[in-house]
Design an enzyme around this catalytic site. Structure first.
Site, short mmCIF file in Angstrom:
data_model
loop_
_atom_site.label_atom_id
_atom_site.label_comp_id
_atom_site.label_asym_id
_atom_site.label_seq_id
_atom_site.Cartn_x
_atom_site.Cartn_y
_atom_site.Cartn_z
N HIS A 67 -8.07 7.63 -13.60
CA HIS A 67 -9.15 6.56 -13.37
C HIS A 67 -10.73 7.69 -13.93
O HIS A 67 -10.46 8.77 -13.36
CB HIS A 67 -9.51 5.85 -12.17
CG HIS A 67 -9.48 6.64 -10.94
ND1 HIS A 67 -10.41 7.42 -10.19
CD2 HIS A 67 -8.48 7.25 -10.15
CE1 HIS A 67 -10.33 8.05 -9.46
NE2 HIS A 67 -9.12 7.94 -9.22
N ASP B 83 -13.87 6.85 -12.81
CA ASP B 83 -14.81 6.69 -11.63
C ASP B 83 -14.59 7.82 -10.64
O ASP B 83 -13.29 8.11 -10.32
CB ASP B 83 -15.00 5.33 -11.07
CG ASP B 83 -13.55 4.88 -10.26
OD1 ASP B 83 -12.54 5.27 -10.79
OD2 ASP B 83 -13.92 4.42 -9.09
N ASP C 205 -10.70 14.14 -8.60
CA ASP C 205 -10.27 12.85 -8.56
C ASP C 205 -11.18 11.57 -9.19
O ASP C 205 -12.19 11.14 -8.81
CB ASP C 205 -10.51 12.47 -6.91
CG ASP C 205 -9.93 11.04 -6.68
OD1 ASP C 205 -9.13 10.58 -7.54
OD2 ASP C 205 -9.98 10.58 -5.50
N GLU D 131 -11.22 2.39 -9.66
CA GLU D 131 -10.24 2.64 -8.83
C GLU D 131 -10.71 2.98 -7.27
O GLU D 131 -10.01 2.42 -6.41
CB GLU D 131 -9.34 4.06 -9.40
CG GLU D 131 -7.92 4.16 -8.54
CD GLU D 131 -8.07 4.81 -7.42
OE1 GLU D 131 -6.86 5.26 -7.01
OE2 GLU D 131 -9.09 5.38 -7.04
N GLU D 132 -11.66 3.70 -7.43
CA GLU D 132 -12.22 4.03 -5.77
C GLU D 132 -12.64 2.81 -5.18
O GLU D 132 -12.97 2.81 -4.05
CB GLU D 132 -13.29 5.27 -6.12
CG GLU D 132 -12.78 6.45 -6.72
CD GLU D 132 -11.88 7.30 -5.93
OE1 GLU D 132 -11.44 6.72 -4.55
OE2 GLU D 132 -11.52 8.44 -6.42
N ASP E 148 -2.95 11.47 -10.65
CA ASP E 148 -3.92 11.31 -9.50
C ASP E 148 -3.63 12.01 -8.16
O ASP E 148 -3.93 11.39 -7.12
CB ASP E 148 -4.44 9.83 -9.46
CG ASP E 148 -5.80 9.71 -8.76
OD1 ASP E 148 -6.35 10.89 -8.52
OD2 ASP E 148 -6.17 8.58 -8.53
N HIS F 245 -12.99 14.05 -2.58
CA HIS F 245 -14.31 13.19 -1.98
C HIS F 245 -14.96 13.95 -1.21
O HIS F 245 -15.84 13.51 -0.31
CB HIS F 245 -13.69 11.89 -1.28
CG HIS F 245 -12.86 10.98 -1.98
ND1 HIS F 245 -12.55 9.68 -1.46
CD2 HIS F 245 -12.12 11.11 -3.24
CE1 HIS F 245 -11.88 9.05 -2.39
NE2 HIS F 245 -11.52 9.72 -3.47
ZN LIG Z 1 -7.94 8.68 -7.47
#
Ligand SMILES: [Zn+2]
Length: 460
Positions: free
Chosen positions: A128, A130, A191, A225-226, A248, A431
């Site tokens: 992903h 994003d 990520d 995705e997030e 991922d 994150h």
């Molecule tokens: Zn991810």
């Protein structure tokens, strides 16, 4: 003078154990008195002369802000995600992948053509574009720390952000590696830009090493995705893959084939309303019942705060109400669908017990399915996980099977018809401002994907 005899020497360079060996004969001395028989492993030199591009791509991609937005109702949730998707489509085309393109929703599709005459299943690799809304992704300044030796890494733009081995034990395994971090005020975005960069490098490797035998390979980059909408506009028919892998995950060698199964439960409590001045023996306050229900939930078990590993939970996520009517939203999580049912029954029993005190009040209890453990699908498609396990071994890594205490696009894709476990991408401390990744781990992810497509061809 007649040579005594031809002298044969068998040389095995011992470069590797795995893979087929070719025998090469060559005459070393003239006249032919010495024959050397080389035993040369085929797949070990596969990456020997390859200059990996994953890290270089990653350093470029993380500087493009692609944060998604949970409040948005558009697709993709933020237009800026397309900034990266467009670049990816262009770069894939420049590699010679003719059908690479981005669609109106910001999804990138591409096909690496087959190089074999065999009929081989079509594999998809997915990542992903994003990054998480939890932490700023604007003006990411990646820093490459070469040859890490275990020291604390102080991030220059906020010196209170210090990456320490004591906080992140995985760093013990990264001595001698080149590590990438952000600069202290943003996340890094590994990520899942690590997965994106690795898939791009895998494509680059295969497009420049066409002697390697593999079937058709599909590439899929998704937005959002997030914010849980990564598969909302995906076209699996157009993708046309038999199974896939999201890139991922975390530690090198890890493979995730399990996610939570998930339901949402909405409880609506109907109280009895009356003028507060004349409410004696009449009013039943729905908010107070809600309070009792929440207070009765176990705190030392069955809650996110008290569980890890394979244990699930009942978790109130939102309360809204007035005296007359109060709504509580719960999420229920378990690795077994049966376990979900048990937790829902338990919650309902708890509520019924509270309600017994208030015969004039009532409640509604609605269960909504959210997603299911991908293992249910992967257990009937065992080759998907087996190929990945073998590829990890061929890359020289120790396999680490893991379960995800959450849902992934892979779990949704699995139930949409594309069995899809999650392969490691090297992401660490995601994150957060202390996010980091090893360049060597990224290269191992590229190797693992290449081995995987070879294994699939060999076994077809
Ligand atoms: Zn991810």
């Amino acid at each position: 003078m007649e040579p005594i005899n031809h002298f044969f020497m068998l040389v095995d360079f011992g470069l590797g154990i795995k893979g087929r060996h070719i025998l090469a004969f060559c005459q070393v001395f003239s006249p032919s008195s010495l024959l050397v028989v080389y035993s040369m492993p085929l797949n070990v030199p596969m990456f020997q002369h390859y200059k990996f591009t994953a890290a270089e791509r990653f350093l470029q991609y993380v500087q493009i802000d692609t944060q998604s937005d949970p409040q948005s109702s558009s697709y993709p949730s933020t237009e800026k995600q397309k900034d990266l998707s467009k670049i990816l489509a262009t770069e894939l085309q420049q590699m010679g992948i003719a059908d690479a393109h981005m669609d109106e929703w910001g999804y990138v599709y591409a096909t690496i053509p087959s190089t074999t005459s065999k009929k081989v299943p079509v594999i998809c690799f997915c990542a992903h574009v994003d990054t998480a809304p939890d932490c700023s992704g604007t003006n990411v300044k990646p820093i490459l720390h070469r040859n890490y030796q275990g020291q604390d890494i102080v991030l220059p733009d906020d010196k209170t952000q210090v990456l320490r081995m004591s906080d992140y034990p995985y760093l013990q395994k990264l001595t001698g590696h080149d590590i990438i971090t952000a600069s202290g005020t943003t996340l890094l975005g590994s990520d899942d830009k690590a997965g994106v960069a690795e898939i791009m490098d895998m494509a680059n490797f295969l497009m420049t090493n066409k002697n390697i035998k593999h079937g058709e390979i599909k590439i899929l980059f998704t937005p959002d995705e997030e914010v849980g909408k990564g598969t909302a506009k995906v076209d699996l028919k157009k993708l046309g893959a038999n199974f896939g892998y999201t890139l991922d995950g975390g530690d090198a060698g890890s493979l995730e084939d399990e996610t939570f199964s998930a339901d949402g439960v909405q409880v609506i409590i109907h109280g009895v309303i009356a003028h507060p001045g004349y409410a004696k023996d009449k009013m039943i306050n729905a908010m107070k019942i809600a309070g009792e229900i929440l207070a009765a939930l176990p705190k030392d078990r069955l809650s996110p705060e008290s569980t890890d590993g394979k244990r699930g939970f009942i978790h109130p996520v939102r309360v809204e109400g007035i005296a007359e009517k109060c709504t509580i939203d719960f999420i229920i999580r378990d690795f077994e669908t049966d376990g979900l049912k048990k937790k829902e029954d338990y919650l309902r029993t708890q509520i019924e017990e509270r309600m017994r005190t208030y015969p004039k009040a009532s409640f509604e209890f609605t269960v909504t399915e959210q997603y299911r453990n991908m293992k249910e699908i992967l257990d009937v498609n065992t080759h998907v996980v087996d190929f990945a396990k073998e590829a990890i071994a061929r890359a020289g890594l120790e396999l680490k099977m893991e379960s995800i205490r959450g849902g992934t696009d892979g779990s949704r894709l699995s139930f949409m018809g594309l069995p899809c476990p999650n392969l490691f991408a090297g992401e660490q401390a995601i994150h957060s401002k202390l996010e980091f990744i090893s360049v060597q781990d990224m290269n191992k992810a590229v190797e693992t994907m290449v081995h995987l497509v070879c294994i699939c061809e060999e076994k077809s």
